[in-house]
Design an enzyme around this catalytic site. Structure first.
Site, PDB file in Angstrom:
ATOM      1  CG  HIS A 157      -0.607  -0.047   2.612  1.00  0.00           C
ATOM      2  ND1 HIS A 157      -0.127  -0.169   3.800  1.00  0.00           N
ATOM      3  CD2 HIS A 157       0.100   1.676   3.324  1.00  0.00           C
ATOM      4  CE1 HIS A 157       0.189   0.050   4.286  1.00  0.00           C
ATOM      5  NE2 HIS A 157       0.582   1.415   4.556  1.00  0.00           N
ATOM      6  CG  ASP A 190      -0.207  -3.961   2.590  1.00  0.00           C
ATOM      7  OD1 ASP A 190       0.474  -3.276   1.577  1.00  0.00           O
ATOM      8  OD2 ASP A 190      -0.775  -3.515   4.388  1.00  0.00           O
ATOM      9  CB  SER A 268       3.084   2.251   5.919  1.00  0.00           C
ATOM     10  OG  SER A 268       1.443   2.023   7.201  1.00  0.00           O
TER      11      SER A 268
END
Length: 417
Positions: A157, A190, A268
């Site tokens: 992402h 992910d 992230s």
């Protein structure tokens, strides 16, 4: 490993410039946080996943998604792998240069030596900041150097926004920058691998097994929270295997390492490390309680999640060698909701595909799966997360109940999608 949580939903770090301070969070109803037990976490029924761009308006409700995909074939597929694959993916290490290595694979117990400052000093040279610029917005995430050839691991992402003519710029510990290209992505995990060329003096990370972690063990999160590059925070492991859901389209389901180390947007794709500086997870999502005063979601509240190192190393190795990933499959269909409450009974099999792994092992439609390799499967997403933890071609032990009888066990050799 334990599981009492139901699946949650997360928004990416990549954001539209018109959507302010968007964060990868699960939002619990304002004023109700604290009334939920671990069995209810991270979101009660009806709390919707957050839209990637822009953030949903107050009161936004998205219908519950029904899980009817065949395990192994679709976005909601439960991809099971087995213990034989754990720790066997060696990459970029001197003793086994053919794959990504989990350094503590043979360790009987976790190593708890070191200090936060020592762990930070070890991981910082391997840490990178990733800036994505695309026509529909920009974003900042983190990553870690995998090898001296320039491969970098991050979340899917983080770089998904660069898919349509966007650019990815990587900033290294010494301040050097380079443009990166995408080697491969895995939306269902992910995870993504990107690559830079012509960069010298790279410092690859080392990995350790997340399964060696203990609740209460100290860990350090590193990355670029809110764009503040080379930031480190420390905390403890709050849960070693929490089923959560994240990703660009909310399709990544995994047994996350839960931590109270501060994780915010921009973290992230960055590493979660033990006190030896070895990576035990890839920071991927956080939980939140309410919307922030500026219209965005709240930041860190001490509940963060990382994709386990075993999954990360396996996926990274496959992306580097083939540009894509394969996932194990059980050959069943599940019925349920991704916001259901946990049950004490387990997960019923809606359909067992003829000739598939489950069918060959003797499982039938209507069997209620209660454990997979000792992991208690109390929700549909719990079973999906547990199965995605393992590699294709491995054998797992499934505990199930048939027609209300006594628990039974069967070994299932998992197929590949």
């Amino acid at each position: 490993m334990t599981t009492n949580a139901q699946p949650g939903s997360y928004a990416p770090d990549f954001r539209d410039p018109q959507a302010s301070n968007e964060e990868p969070t699960v939002v619990l109803p304002t004023g109700q946080y604290g009334s939920y037990t671990a069995a209810d976490f991270p979101a009660p029924p009806g709390v919707p996943p957050l839209a990637p761009n822009p953030a949903p308006a107050p009161g936004f409700r998205r219908p519950k998604r029904r899980v009817g995909a065949m395990i192994g074939g679709a976005a909601m597929a439960a991809v099971l792998g087995a213990g034989a694959g754990i720790g066997s993916y060696a990459f970029l290490v001197d003793h086994n240069p053919s794959g990504v290595s989990v350094t503590s694979a043979a360790a009987p117990s976790p190593t708890l030596d070191g200090t936060v400052s020592a762990a930070a000093a070890k991981i910082e040279p391997s840490l990178v900041t990733i800036a994505v610029q695309a026509s529909n917005g920009s974003g900042i995430g983190s990553g870690m150097v995998l090898d001296k050839d320039g491969h970098i691991l991050t979340n899917n992402h983080v770089v998904a926004g660069a898919g349509n003519g966007g650019t990815i710029t990587v900033t290294f510990h010494d301040g050097a920058t380079a443009t990166a290209t995408v080697v491969g992505t895995s939306e269902l995990n992910d995870l993504a691998v990107i690559k830079v060329d012509g960069v010298n003096n790279l410092n690859p990370v080392t990995f350790a097994n997340s399964t060696d972690l203990q609740v209460g063990q100290s860990v350090v999160a590193a990355g670029a929270p809110l764009g503040l590059s080379e930031s480190v925070t420390s905390g403890i492991v709050s849960n070693t295997a929490r089923p959560v859901r994240s990703g660009t389209n909310n399709d990544a389901v995994y047994l996350a390492v839960q931590t109270d180390a501060a994780i915010n947007p921009g973290n992230s794709g960055g590493p979660l490390v033990n006190l030896n500086g070895d990576v035990v997870g890839v920071n991927s999502a956080i939980a939140g309680t309410s919307s922030g005063p500026d219209g965005g979601q709240s930041g860190n509240i001490g509940i963060g999640f990382a994709i386990p190192s075993e999954v990360a190393t396996r996926v990274a190795n496959e992306l580097i060698t083939t540009g894509k990933t394969s996932n194990a499959q059980l050959g069943v269909k599940l019925t349920g909701s991704d916001s259901e409450l946990p049950t004490s009974t387990g997960v019923p099999l809606g359909e067992v595909v003829s000739g598939g792994p489950a069918d060959k092992a003797g499982l039938r439609a209507g069997d209620v799966v209660t454990q997979l390799n000792g992991f208690h499967t109390t929700t549909t997403d719990g079973l999906i997360a547990a199965t995605r933890f393992y590699a294709p071609g491995s054998t797992v032990t499934v505990t199930f109940i048939r027609d209300g009888g006594a628990p039974q066990t069967v070994d299932v050799t998992l197929g590949t999608t």
